[in-house]
Design a protein around this motif. Structure first.
Motif, PDB file in Angstrom:
ATOM      1  N   VAL A 275     -36.248 -21.191   9.097  1.00  0.00           N
ATOM      2  CA  VAL A 275     -37.004 -21.733  10.229  1.00  0.00           C
ATOM      3  C   VAL A 275     -38.231 -20.875  10.542  1.00  0.00           C
ATOM      4  O   VAL A 275     -38.901 -21.093  11.558  1.00  0.00           O
ATOM      5  N   ALA A 276     -38.503 -19.905   9.700  1.00  0.00           N
ATOM      6  CA  ALA A 276     -39.667 -19.038   9.908  1.00  0.00           C
ATOM      7  C   ALA A 276     -40.019 -18.445   8.551  1.00  0.00           C
ATOM      8  O   ALA A 276     -39.385 -18.763   7.544  1.00  0.00           O
TER       9      ALA A 276
ATOM     10  N   PRO B  34     -40.935 -23.089  12.201  1.00  0.00           N
ATOM     11  CA  PRO B  34     -40.835 -23.567  10.814  1.00  0.00           C
ATOM     12  C   PRO B  34     -42.106 -24.271  10.339  1.00  0.00           C
ATOM     13  O   PRO B  34     -43.047 -24.475  11.115  1.00  0.00           O
ATOM     14  N   ILE B  35     -42.079 -24.642   9.076  1.00  0.00           N
ATOM     15  CA  ILE B  35     -43.164 -25.438   8.497  1.00  0.00           C
ATOM     16  C   ILE B  35     -42.598 -26.799   8.091  1.00  0.00           C
ATOM     17  O   ILE B  35     -41.387 -26.963   7.959  1.00  0.00           O
ATOM     18  N   ASP B  36     -43.495 -27.758   7.900  1.00  0.00           N
ATOM     19  CA  ASP B  36     -43.138 -29.027   7.256  1.00  0.00           C
ATOM     20  C   ASP B  36     -43.193 -28.788   5.755  1.00  0.00           C
ATOM     21  O   ASP B  36     -44.203 -28.304   5.253  1.00  0.00           O
TER      22      ASP B  36
ATOM     23  N   ARG C 292     -38.481 -29.931   2.033  1.00  0.00           N
ATOM     24  CA  ARG C 292     -37.058 -29.866   2.386  1.00  0.00           C
ATOM     25  C   ARG C 292     -36.788 -30.271   3.824  1.00  0.00           C
ATOM     26  O   ARG C 292     -35.627 -30.410   4.223  1.00  0.00           O
ATOM     27  N   GLY C 293     -37.816 -30.408   4.629  1.00  0.00           N
ATOM     28  CA  GLY C 293     -37.568 -30.812   6.005  1.00  0.00           C
ATOM     29  C   GLY C 293     -38.835 -30.716   6.833  1.00  0.00           C
ATOM     30  O   GLY C 293     -39.782 -30.036   6.464  1.00  0.00           O
ATOM     31  N   THR C 294     -38.804 -31.396   7.971  1.00  0.00           N
ATOM     32  CA  THR C 294     -39.960 -31.334   8.868  1.00  0.00           C
ATOM     33  C   THR C 294     -39.725 -30.247   9.905  1.00  0.00           C
ATOM     34  O   THR C 294     -38.599 -29.799  10.113  1.00  0.00           O
ATOM     35  N   LYS C 295     -40.801 -29.852  10.573  1.00  0.00           N
ATOM     36  CA  LYS C 295     -40.694 -28.864  11.666  1.00  0.00           C
ATOM     37  C   LYS C 295     -39.696 -29.343  12.723  1.00  0.00           C
ATOM     38  O   LYS C 295     -38.787 -28.622  13.099  1.00  0.00           O
ATOM     39  N   ASP C 296     -39.934 -30.565  13.213  1.00  0.00           N
ATOM     40  CA  ASP C 296     -39.093 -31.102  14.288  1.00  0.00           C
ATOM     41  C   ASP C 296     -37.630 -31.106  13.886  1.00  0.00           C
ATOM     42  O   ASP C 296     -36.750 -30.757  14.672  1.00  0.00           O
ATOM     43  N   TYR C 297     -37.408 -31.547  12.657  1.00  0.00           N
ATOM     44  CA  TYR C 297     -36.025 -31.653  12.195  1.00  0.00           C
ATOM     45  C   TYR C 297     -35.378 -30.280  12.132  1.00  0.00           C
ATOM     46  O   TYR C 297     -34.245 -30.076  12.583  1.00  0.00           O
TER      47      TYR C 297
END
Lengths: 767, 286
Positions: free
Chosen positions: B216-217, B253-255, B258-263
């Motif tokens: 997440v970072a 986090p980044i988009d 593997r996943g979006t920031k929000d997710y």
């Protein structure tokens, strides 16, 4: 050849319908089986391909001099080594090909049209030298704007892949070029009048992502060209006669000079029906005068071999309150990748195929984008359009408060129904699959918390085509069977079983092989679920020729007329008035006297197999959703399908299960992820997420048998239909569990959670 | 490319320190060899540390465990007591790859590969593990959360090697847990990972906690605020809601594919709650 079906129950057969030990099993589990990359030849070189890093670029110049001068490099080929081909579309099974495009896809000419497009190839004495040589090739690119998305590609002003592409199938022909290669239309009746009668209309837009066939074995071949121009290719392929035809055409060689041997195949699913490496390996081998082996990396498989289309689909269906569908309309936009030829036509033909509709219209567009050219993938085109239609049908059933199986039964195509794509169906088993679904315990089992259940149906045409088979009776009475359709789903076992059944001999008396292109007449490829159907039909014909010859030889020996000898239970005996005059002879006895009675005995069938019959399926899926993460897990699955007749039920079940496994991946996680630079970000199995074993439930199967009257054993193709229903079955289960209709594949956790949160905010979520 | 397999840390350090080109430490190789094969890296020197005793051993030390950097996931799982004392760490290490990969993959490699999504790292951080690092200047001990700085970037000086980890003595009524989210069931990279270790008092209230988030970072995070809320006086459901919020607040986090920031942010909160519940249970039972 048209035969009457043996309509006795399967149990009356000795071999057909049993779960016999597969003839290729021991070699596969012991590692003896030789796949595409397993062949090594003395003096063999390593071939490697330089690929475009740009999704769209004009190739101004290619300088290979430094690479060619690197010690250890024995040959370099570029566009200059392949003659241009005229533009003409020719049928290639379930897809169309155009040699103008094939020559450009194996080696870029004017432009690189996708990231991964081959620019040059080298043959060197080692992999590291070959890789070093690639770095020494200087390519002068003029980078052009690119377009990845199908809808973007259709917009006016979109970057043009082919500056001369005028949309076919539009009258009058457009004056300006576009990325739309073709428009197709199917249907009958008057949809406007149909919708006017509707009491409910549901209209939805869907998107699906390109998905790869995901065969475990990457493309691989070895090519060897001798000084006198005799060429040999060993390759992993679904059709070696096709490889021969394409290579001979692209290289300008005589077909007879090229011999192609199909290796054992590690999965194809339609993706191994085209050529990528083979023409390059042959060209390199001819230049280097040494064998050249080429094996793609997984990354190359993803960047440069064909997935199936991603698409944008719009569906509108109208029905009366009693569930009778009065009109169906769909618009399909399929991306073809860099060259024309998406499966939009079969997609359009399939869309409403399971239903008996008076008013139906489907329009499809074939659209080029800066991605690898699509290849056939299991029921090419069908899963995309049928996902959309089956989702809308489910929504109509929900809105009407009707059981979705009952609604389908009310509209189901039957024998005599005029299909939405034109012809009238013969005997088909769609209703039988629906009835079997309704009767299945799965359909009645209560769901647990956070679970939903969905049902969906599917259709695929299946095909026949050119097929040759030889069956030799050996001197001891054993038999050697040679077929020409590579075995990707149990063909060899099934052919042996049909031959044993015909001849009344034990299965282990027959050894089967896939012959090379020099050993048999032309064989169209293994595709369209045709191999067991077509090669089976030819095998039966060859076996009957052996029987006829056996009777002839006995007649000669016994000095009886030929029709006074009959063949029963693996041997011959005098029949009718002559019954009992001579002791019966076994097939082995006949084999022993073959030399004295006229020479070797063999059957050889060369047919164009007609009478392929469609296979329908109905699937039930239970899906559990984690309400906090949006992760969907398929917890129970039942696949019900009409096989016509299952020659080897385990293989048929395996086909059903395999199609479902791939469909679950397509539904939930598989997608090509492109960055704004037009480059693929997930060219590997880590981030291109096919399901792993633990992602799947036990996939239960039910084989429905409504025999195909035009096959001697009632066979329909079974391999493709199973991938058609899963996406809609899972989407319908998600709708059941969540109250949210999912229209964009894949239904990956971030998308599901975002949609759930939105529905929760709107108060429409069920969880 | 040169391959060296020294038997001592000093030799390994000397080799790495002397190499002017790109030098890499080879433990299990499950990341390194893949990166070489896919042309992501092209080192001129590989120093295989599996011949060095310290990197391959597990032994009990100071009431805790010293675990060699090149001990494999399968060996961690089989070592007596380790899994019952630090189940979160062992489970995290065992999430990496397949059964075959487990026979090679190591926690030293997982940390030094420099991925923010490494599974074993948040679990080690939550457990309070320290890395023992050997280099040209000698040996130093560093908290695991201070080893990685950013993707592919470590706080190691040239020639330094992570030789082993020390998992401390576990206080009474302490439990750890690690959870990750992946779209599949296995064979995947964490979209979010969360390691939690907490200690309860005799009444069952949390007195100390360490919460670490992965993926997440730019690096695995030790989230002090999340740990702080767990030691509050509120009822457990309230604490968990506060933990959820604190975990989400810590994410940057980044988009990506593997996943979006929000997710990632949402799921970080979910996993923190779920991991905390497992850790509570383990602490009560320990």
């Amino acid at each position: 050849m048209q035969e009457k079906v043996k309509d006795a129950p399967s149990s009356q057969f000795k071999w057909v319908g049993t779960r016999a030990v597969r003839p290729d099993g021991v070699d596969k589990v012991t590692g003896r089986a030789r796949f595409g990359a397993d062949l090594a030849m003395p003096g063999q070189l390593v071939g490697k391909v330089l690929r475009s890093p740009h999704p769209h670029a004009r190739i101004r110049a290619i300088d290979v001099s430094a690479a060619a001068n690197l010690p250890g490099v024995k040959a370099v080929v570029t566009r200059d080594d392949f003659k241009d081909q005229p533009s003409e579309f020719i049928p290639a099974g379930e897809m169309m090909i155009n040699y103008r495009d094939v020559v450009r896809n194996v080696m870029a000419r004017e432009k690189a049209l996708y990231e991964g497009h081959p620019i040059a190839a080298v043959a060197a004495t080692s992999t590291s030298i070959a890789k070093q040589a690639l770095k020494l090739i200087k390519v002068d690119y003029e980078v052009l704007p690119h377009v990845i998305d199908v809808v973007d590609a259709m917009q006016p002003g979109a970057p043009l892949l082919h500056e001369d592409m005028i949309t076919a199938g539009v009258e009058p022909a457009p004056k300006t070029p576009s990325n739309v290669a073709k428009r197709v239309e199917f249907g009958h009746g008057d949809v406007a009048a149909g919708f006017a009668q509707a009491e409910i209309i549901v209209e939805r837009a869907f998107t699906t992502k390109p998905v790869h066939q995901g065969y475990i074995e990457p493309h691989a071949c070895v090519a060897s060209v001798s000084e006198d121009g005799q060429a040999d290719v060993w390759v992993t392929t679904q059709g070696h006669w096709i490889v021969r035809a394409h290579c001979a055409r692209l290289l300008g060689w005589d077909v007879g000079k090229v011999r192609v041997t199909a290796a054992e195949i590690g999965g194809g699913f339609g993706g191994k029906t085209v050529v990528y490496l083979e023409p390059l390996a042959l060209a390199l081998s001819k230049k280097a005068r040494r064998p050249v082996k080429m094996v793609m990396t997984r990354e190359e498989v993803f960047r440069a071999s064909g997935p199936t289309s991603g698409a944008h689909v719009h569906v509108k269906i109208g029905a009366r309150k009693d569930g009778r569908i009065v009109a169906g309309e769909a618009e399909l936009k399929y991306q073809a990748g860099a060259f024309a030829g998406s499966p939009v036509q079969p997609g359009a033909m399939c869309a409403f195929a399971p239903y008996d509709l008076e008013n139906v219209k489907v329009v499809g567009y074939d659209v080029v984008t800066n991605r690898p050219k699509v290849a056939a993938y299991r029921a090419p085109g069908g899963p995309i359009s049928e996902f959309a239609v089956e989702s809308v049908i489910d929504e109509i059933a929900r809105k009407l408060g009707m059981d979705p199986i009952a609604l389908r039964l009310k509209n189901a195509a039957k024998q005599g129904t005029r299909a939405a794509y034109g012809p009238k169906f013969g005997p088909i088993g769609f209703v039988e699959t629906l009835e079997a679904a309704k009767a299945h315990a799965h359909w009645r089992t209560p769901l647990q918390k956070n679970q939903g259940r969905g049902v969906a149906s599917g259709f695929w045409f299946n095909i026949g085509g050119e097929t040759s088979v030889s069956l030799q009776l050996n001197e001891d009475g054993t038999l050697s069977l040679t077929a020409g359709t590579p075995d990707i789903g149990g063909l060899r076992a099934s052919l042996c079983m049909m031959a044993a059944e015909e001849l009344g001999v034990d299965l282990d008396r027959i050894r089967v092989q896939i012959g090379d292109t020099g050993q048999l007449g032309y064989n169209f490829l293994t595709g369209g679920s045709r191999a067991t159907f077509s090669s089976g039909m030819a095998t039966v014909e060859a076996a009957r020729e052996v029987i006829k010859e056996a009777c002839k030889r006995a007649a000669k020996l016994w000095e009886l007329p030929e029709d006074a000898v009959e063949y029963m239970s693996g041997g011959v005996r005098p029949a009718g008035a002559n019954a009992g005059k001579h002791a019966p002879m076994t097939l082995s006895d006949i084999a022993g006297i073959a030399g004295k009675t006229g020479g070797p005995i063999a059957g050889y069938a060369r047919i164009n197999a007609h009478g392929a019959a469609p296979s329908f399926a109905t699937h039930i899926a239970d899906v559990e959703i984690d309400p906090e993460t949006g992760k969907a897990t398929v917890v129970r699955y039942t696949a019900i399908q009409d096989a016509g007749r299952a020659i080897h039920p385990s293989y048929v079940e395996g086909q059903y299960q395999g199609g479902v496994a791939q469909g679950i991946g397509w539904a939930l996680n598989e997608e090509y992820i492109y960055g704004p630079d037009g480059r693929l970000q997930n060219p590997g199995f880590l981030d291109y997420r096919v399901p792993v074993a633990s992602d799947l439930p036990m996939i239960d199967t039910v084989i429905v048998e409504v025999p195909n009257p035009r096959h001697p054993y009632g066979v329909r193709g079974v391999g493709e239909t199973p991938i058609v229903p899963p996406m809609a079955a899972i989407a319908n289960a998600l709708a059941d569990a969540t109250g949210v209709r999912f229209t964009d594949l894949p239904m990956s956790p971030p998308k599901v959670l975002a949609a759930l949160d939105e529905a929760r905010a709107a108060g429409t979520a069920k969880m | 490319m040169r391959y060296e397999a020294p038997n001592t840390l000093d030799q390994a350090v000397a080799l790495l320190a002397a190499e002017l080109g790109e030098a890499r430490v080879l433990a299990g190789g499950t990341d390194l060899l893949v990166q070489m094969r896919t042309d992501v890296i092209d080192p001129v020197l590989l120093v295989d540390i599996k011949g060095i005793a310290e990197t391959r051993q597990i032994r009990e030390e100071a009431g805790g465990f010293r675990i060699g950097a090149a001990v494999t996931g399968a060996e961690l799982k089989e070592y007596p007591r380790l899994g019952s004392v630090w189940p979160g760490v062992v489970e995290a290490a065992n999430l990496i790859g397949s059964t075959q990969i487990q026979g090679r993959a190591t926690m030293g490699g997982n940390l030094c590969n420099g991925s923010p999504a490494a599974d074993s790292v948040p679990a080690l951080i939550a457990a309070g593990a320290r890395a023992s690092i050997v280099g040209p200047q000698g040996r130093r001990d560093v908290a695991v959360e201070d080893v990685m700085l950013a993707p592919r970037k470590l706080s190691l000086a040239k020639g330094e090697i992570v030789a082993s980890f020390l998992l401390p003595a576990k206080p009474p009524r302490t439990g750890d847990a690690y959870l990750r989210f992946i779209p599949r069931t296995e064979m995947d990279i964490a979209v979010v990972g969360c390691g939690i270790c907490l200690t309860l008092d005799a009444r069952g209230a949390c007195t100390a906690a360490r919460v670490s988030l992965g993926a997440v970072a730019e690096r695995p995070l030790l989230v002090a605020e999340a740990a702080r809320v767990l030691t509050g006086n509120e009822a457990l459901p309230v604490l968990l809601q506060k933990l959820d919020a604190a975990a989400r607040a810590a994410c940057r986090p980044i988009d990506d594919k593997r996943g979006t920031k929000d997710y990632r942010i949402k799921v970080a909160g979910v996993l923190a709650r779920r991991a905390a519940q497992i850790a509570y249970q383990r602490a009560r039972e320990s």
